[in-house]
Design a protein around this motif. Sequence first.
Motif, mmCIF file in Angstrom:
data_model
loop_
_atom_site.group_PDB
_atom_site.id
_atom_site.type_symbol
_atom_site.label_atom_id
_atom_site.label_comp_id
_atom_site.label_asym_id
_atom_site.label_seq_id
_atom_site.Cartn_x
_atom_site.Cartn_y
_atom_site.Cartn_z
ATOM 1 N N ASP A 25 0.811 -1.215 0.000
ATOM 2 C CA ASP A 25 0.000 0.000 0.000
ATOM 3 C C ASP A 25 0.839 1.258 0.000
ATOM 4 O OD1 ASP A 25 -2.256 -1.696 0.234
ATOM 5 O OD2 ASP A 25 -1.890 -1.820 2.379
ATOM 6 N N HIS A 26 1.925 1.206 0.729
ATOM 7 C CA HIS A 26 2.748 2.405 0.840
ATOM 8 C C HIS A 26 4.132 1.979 1.295
ATOM 9 C CE1 HIS A 26 2.600 6.829 1.005
ATOM 10 N NE2 HIS A 26 3.675 6.668 1.748
ATOM 11 N N LEU A 27 5.127 2.290 0.498
ATOM 12 C CA LEU A 27 6.507 1.993 0.852
ATOM 13 C C LEU A 27 7.313 3.258 0.668
ATOM 14 C CD1 LEU A 27 9.008 0.283 1.496
ATOM 15 C CD2 LEU A 27 8.949 -0.541 -0.866
ATOM 16 N N GLY B 24 13.211 3.058 6.269
ATOM 17 C CA GLY B 24 11.969 2.969 5.516
ATOM 18 C C GLY B 24 10.800 2.544 6.372
ATOM 19 N N THR B 25 9.601 2.753 5.830
ATOM 20 C CA THR B 25 8.364 2.275 6.435
ATOM 21 C C THR B 25 7.489 1.707 5.326
ATOM 22 O OG1 THR B 25 7.300 4.435 6.248
ATOM 23 C CG2 THR B 25 8.391 3.928 8.352
ATOM 24 N N CYS B 26 6.632 0.770 5.689
ATOM 25 C CA CYS B 26 5.801 0.115 4.683
ATOM 26 C C CYS B 26 4.491 -0.364 5.303
ATOM 27 C CB CYS B 26 6.573 -1.087 4.123
ATOM 28 S SG CYS B 26 5.728 -1.971 2.800
ATOM 29 N N PHE B 27 3.416 -0.206 4.549
ATOM 30 C CA PHE B 27 2.129 -0.813 4.881
ATOM 31 C C PHE B 27 1.788 -1.782 3.755
ATOM 32 C CE2 PHE B 27 1.825 3.107 7.332
ATOM 33 C CZ PHE B 27 1.279 2.659 8.522
ATOM 34 N N MET B 28 1.386 -2.991 4.117
ATOM 35 C CA MET B 28 1.001 -4.005 3.144
ATOM 36 C C MET B 28 -0.348 -4.594 3.551
ATOM 37 S SD MET B 28 4.666 -5.942 2.702
ATOM 38 C CE MET B 28 4.228 -6.791 1.193
#
Length: 164
Positions: free
Chosen positions: A56-58, A104-108
């Motif tokens: 979704d967002h990286l 980094g940050t990430c939503f999956m």
Amino acid sequence: MKCSETRAIQTHIITYPYLNFHKTLFGGQLMAWLDETAGIAAVRVSRSAIVTASVDHLDFLAPLKANHSVCIDAYVSGVGTRSMEIFAKVIGEDLFTGERYLAGTCFMTFVVPKGAELPEMIEPQTEEERFICQGYETRKAARQAKRQESIDLAKNVDLDIPWS
């Protein structure tokens, strides 16, 4: 279920063959490690087969340099009826100085098969978990809108390849 019960952590040293032309971690390798770590967190909450639905967002916030380590820390940050959101943070470390940095940050999003059960909610305990989990519903609504946009786009994508 508590966020901490879903937590998955993976650490790697950044060396060849994972380097790009800049002698930093190749982004595609980080994405593979993110998917693997987040997938473990997803299975911990579902205890069933899962499928990656979307990254979704990286955000790549800082380069991960050769001979540093990268630690991926992932946990479930929200659940629906068949889908769940996983948050992952990417922490780099200069192994010689001990300096750590957020790289980094990430939503999956992952989905479970029909019939699989997810808990009604995920319980955050730390300040970070509360901050991340409180935004779940807003991010979920944005994901659903983006998914519809992707479906509409797909209806207009030409599958003919001009050079074949």
